[in-house]
Design a protein around this motif. Structure first.
Motif, PDB file in Angstrom:
ATOM      1  N   TYR A 201     -38.972  13.724   4.606  1.00  0.00           N
ATOM      2  CA  TYR A 201     -39.347  12.391   4.327  1.00  0.00           C
ATOM      3  C   TYR A 201     -38.334  11.686   3.041  1.00  0.00           C
ATOM      4  O   TYR A 201     -37.571  10.833   3.182  1.00  0.00           O
ATOM      5  CB  TYR A 201     -40.577  11.783   3.883  1.00  0.00           C
ATOM      6  N   TYR A 202     -38.393  12.604   2.112  1.00  0.00           N
ATOM      7  CA  TYR A 202     -37.864  12.376   0.806  1.00  0.00           C
ATOM      8  C   TYR A 202     -36.291  11.989   0.830  1.00  0.00           C
ATOM      9  O   TYR A 202     -35.717  10.908   0.515  1.00  0.00           O
ATOM     10  CB  TYR A 202     -38.300  13.153  -0.354  1.00  0.00           C
ATOM     11  N   GLU A 203     -35.743  12.969   1.601  1.00  0.00           N
ATOM     12  CA  GLU A 203     -34.373  13.004   1.661  1.00  0.00           C
ATOM     13  C   GLU A 203     -33.708  12.066   2.675  1.00  0.00           C
ATOM     14  O   GLU A 203     -33.103  11.243   2.791  1.00  0.00           O
ATOM     15  CB  GLU A 203     -33.775  14.150   2.092  1.00  0.00           C
ATOM     16  N   MET A 204     -34.632  11.898   3.831  1.00  0.00           N
ATOM     17  CA  MET A 204     -34.526  10.967   4.964  1.00  0.00           C
ATOM     18  C   MET A 204     -34.425   9.471   4.276  1.00  0.00           C
ATOM     19  O   MET A 204     -33.679   8.502   4.778  1.00  0.00           O
ATOM     20  CB  MET A 204     -35.234  10.974   6.104  1.00  0.00           C
ATOM     21  N   LEU A 205     -35.224   9.160   3.595  1.00  0.00           N
ATOM     22  CA  LEU A 205     -35.612   7.895   2.835  1.00  0.00           C
ATOM     23  C   LEU A 205     -34.336   7.575   2.090  1.00  0.00           C
ATOM     24  O   LEU A 205     -33.780   6.402   2.324  1.00  0.00           O
ATOM     25  CB  LEU A 205     -36.783   7.989   1.787  1.00  0.00           C
ATOM     26  N   LYS A 348     -19.827   1.933   0.225  1.00  0.00           N
ATOM     27  CA  LYS A 348     -20.486   2.853  -0.641  1.00  0.00           C
ATOM     28  C   LYS A 348     -20.569   4.037   0.020  1.00  0.00           C
ATOM     29  O   LYS A 348     -20.970   4.118   1.076  1.00  0.00           O
ATOM     30  CB  LYS A 348     -21.699   2.309  -0.994  1.00  0.00           C
ATOM     31  N   VAL A 349     -20.024   5.363  -0.597  1.00  0.00           N
ATOM     32  CA  VAL A 349     -20.358   6.672   0.100  1.00  0.00           C
ATOM     33  C   VAL A 349     -21.135   7.248  -0.868  1.00  0.00           C
ATOM     34  O   VAL A 349     -21.025   7.193  -2.059  1.00  0.00           O
ATOM     35  CB  VAL A 349     -18.819   7.298   0.289  1.00  0.00           C
ATOM     36  N   SER A 350     -22.231   7.990  -0.140  1.00  0.00           N
ATOM     37  CA  SER A 350     -23.187   8.758  -1.334  1.00  0.00           C
ATOM     38  C   SER A 350     -23.390  10.158  -0.482  1.00  0.00           C
ATOM     39  O   SER A 350     -23.555  10.393   0.672  1.00  0.00           O
ATOM     40  CB  SER A 350     -24.527   7.964  -1.115  1.00  0.00           C
ATOM     41  N   ILE A 351     -23.908  10.973  -1.205  1.00  0.00           N
ATOM     42  CA  ILE A 351     -24.518  12.314  -0.810  1.00  0.00           C
ATOM     43  C   ILE A 351     -25.737  12.498  -1.209  1.00  0.00           C
ATOM     44  O   ILE A 351     -26.430  11.761  -2.265  1.00  0.00           O
ATOM     45  CB  ILE A 351     -23.810  13.532  -1.587  1.00  0.00           C
ATOM     46  N   VAL A 352     -26.659  13.040  -0.398  1.00  0.00           N
ATOM     47  CA  VAL A 352     -28.007  13.220  -0.480  1.00  0.00           C
ATOM     48  C   VAL A 352     -28.450  14.744  -0.394  1.00  0.00           C
ATOM     49  O   VAL A 352     -27.952  15.185   0.493  1.00  0.00           O
ATOM     50  CB  VAL A 352     -28.842  12.314   0.407  1.00  0.00           C
ATOM     51  N   GLY A 353     -29.412  15.138  -1.139  1.00  0.00           N
ATOM     52  CA  GLY A 353     -29.888  16.374  -1.176  1.00  0.00           C
ATOM     53  C   GLY A 353     -31.144  16.739  -2.311  1.00  0.00           C
ATOM     54  O   GLY A 353     -30.519  16.475  -3.259  1.00  0.00           O
ATOM     55  N   ALA A 354     -32.109  16.972  -1.735  1.00  0.00           N
ATOM     56  CA  ALA A 354     -33.147  17.445  -2.874  1.00  0.00           C
ATOM     57  C   ALA A 354     -32.632  18.788  -3.792  1.00  0.00           C
ATOM     58  O   ALA A 354     -33.062  19.029  -4.921  1.00  0.00           O
ATOM     59  CB  ALA A 354     -34.463  17.690  -2.372  1.00  0.00           C
ATOM     60  N   GLY A 355     -31.623  19.437  -2.994  1.00  0.00           N
ATOM     61  CA  GLY A 355     -31.273  20.780  -3.446  1.00  0.00           C
ATOM     62  C   GLY A 355     -30.258  20.669  -4.666  1.00  0.00           C
ATOM     63  O   GLY A 355     -30.031  21.546  -5.530  1.00  0.00           O
ATOM     64  N   MET A 356     -29.786  19.342  -4.911  1.00  0.00           N
ATOM     65  CA  MET A 356     -28.838  18.956  -6.033  1.00  0.00           C
ATOM     66  C   MET A 356     -29.669  18.974  -7.203  1.00  0.00           C
ATOM     67  O   MET A 356     -29.146  19.203  -8.192  1.00  0.00           O
ATOM     68  CB  MET A 356     -28.087  17.895  -5.921  1.00  0.00           C
TER      69      MET A 356
END
Ligand code: ASP
Ligand code: MG
Length: 411
Positions: A201-205, A348-356
């Protein structure tokens, strides 16, 4: 017996043939004693067409003074699709009933065009299910304390479906759409984009908030709140899609970056040369907040040490440019700013990941990919699990591809 909630987006119900297909599919998948709620969006581009109609009256239909009437107008879209789908079920021999947002007990705030769900009282839905009917519920709409229709923001049918699934304690919630799941980037732009089996959920949000169009961000929050796994899948195939859930199962762990999101519907405002004093930023952003305009990226930079002035730069959603312009020009005058500049040709371009979290060098990698592509970065902003860059809109495709290749090399 299971209680299932299924949501079909506008492209899945774009014609009466498609509506009949949806009815067929739902009936094929239904076990005899399943209780089924189907939430639908308006047919095809209906919502856009209704907005264009309003633009025939005033080219700024999103002005706050019109917002109640916009909701009155936009909620008609879903009223058409629910009636037709309920008829399609009946035609196939399945008792069904269509219900509006008010009839499903979807109570919202009075923030027209951006309503928030306050509570759901699905008594009528349960009553109809218990009579053996399929309930076809209007997505995107609820009702406020005055009894007025309120919409939940573009893409709000997702939120209606997930919230209804939560309120009904449904056994499953499926979002049927024209893509077969969540990808590591928009597959229309990036050839090597990868479909995910799962995402938290966290990353999808964060992906959704940063522009991944598949799900309305609020729907993911609601899913997390009720801890309901959301299965995003294709209307047109049987292949499993992507499950949005609390945690990964073992096989999907170990990613630093989950995906690259982008958003073209942004505009940049710069208030040039405002006094470098306490309270200035507050005046600017309080005025925007009073006008109900969400602000996204913000930077303030010292422009001239001798004169002690700064520039305040921020982005807003493109739909609100005209309103924001009016507000900001007023504030700029009061603050004796040197001027206001607006640039709509940004993205706007973004990267997403809890692993960062705790992985050094992720930002450097992203900026390196942009540098090699000679994409200039205008603003950078970060959250715990994302990094976003504002760039020129015409470099977006190149930027998304370069960043995706950097983190998901094609082998
Ligand atoms: N029909 C609405 C829209 O186009 C709601 C939705 O599709 O979810 O935004
Ligand atoms: Mg949608």
């Amino acid at each position: 017996m299971a209680l299932v909630v299924k949501k079909f987006g506008g492209s899945s119900v774009a014609s009466t043939d498609k509506i009949l297909n949806v009815a067929n599919r739902v009936l094929n998948d239904k076990h005899p004693d399943d209780q089924v709620v189907v939430v639908v969006s308006a047919m095809g581009d209906t919502t856009d067409d209704l907005i264009s109609l309003a633009q025939g009256i005033d080219d700024q239909p999103y002005k706050s003074s019109y917002s109640r009437e916009m909701d009155m107008l936009l909620t008609t879209g879903e009223q058409v699709s629910i009636a037709l789908l309920a008829m399609a079920f009946q035609k196939l021999g399945q008792p069904a009933i269509s219900l509006t947002g008010s009839q499903i007990g979807m109570h919202t705030s009075s923030n027209h065009t951006k309503g928030r769900i306050l509570s759901i009282d699905p008594a009528r839905v349960i009553h109809e299910l218990d009579k053996g009917k399929i309930v076809v519920a209007a997505g995107f709409q609820g009702i406020d304390k005055h009894g007025d229709p309120v919409t939940l923001g573009r893409g709000g049918s997702d939120t209606s479906a997930v919230a209804l699934a939560g309120a009904l304690k449904a056994d499953s919630c499926e979002i049927f759409t024209d893509v077969d799941g969540i990808y590591s980037a928009d597959p229309r732009i990036v050839k090597g984009a990868r479909k995910m089996r799962e995402i938290t959920y966290y990353e999808m949000l964060e992906m959704a908030r940063l522009g991944a169009g598949v799900m309305q961000p609020r729907s993911v929050e609601v899913g997390q709140h009720f801890n309901i796994p959301i299965h995003v899948r294709s209307t047109f195939t049987d292949t499993p899609g992507t499950i949005i859930r609390e945690d990964y199962t073992m096989e999907e762990q170990g990613f630093i970056i989950r995906g690259v999101a982008h958003d073209e519907k942004v505009a940049k405002f710069a208030i040039l040369g405002v006094p470098n004093q306490p309270g200035v930023a507050h005046k600017v952003f309080a005025a925007l907040s009073d006008a109900n305009i969400d602000v996204d990226m913000i930077v303030q930079s010292i422009r001239n040490v001798e004169q002690d002035i700064t520039d305040i730069i921020f982005t807003v959603e493109q739909n609100y440019v005209a309103e924001a312009k009016a507000v900001i020009e007023g504030v700029a005058q009061k603050l004796r700013a040197l001027g206001v500049e607006i640039d709509e040709d940004v993205a706007k371009v973004s990267i997403v990941g809890a692993g960062m979290l705790g992985a050094p060098g992720v930002a450097a990698k992203m900026f390196g990919a942009l540098a090699r592509e000679k994409v200039n970065i205008e603003i950078i902003s970060t959250s715990e699990i994302s990094i976003s860059c504002l760039i020129k809109a015409d470099r977006l495709r190149a930027a998304v591809n370069a960043i995706h290749n950097e983190f998901f090399p094609i082998d």
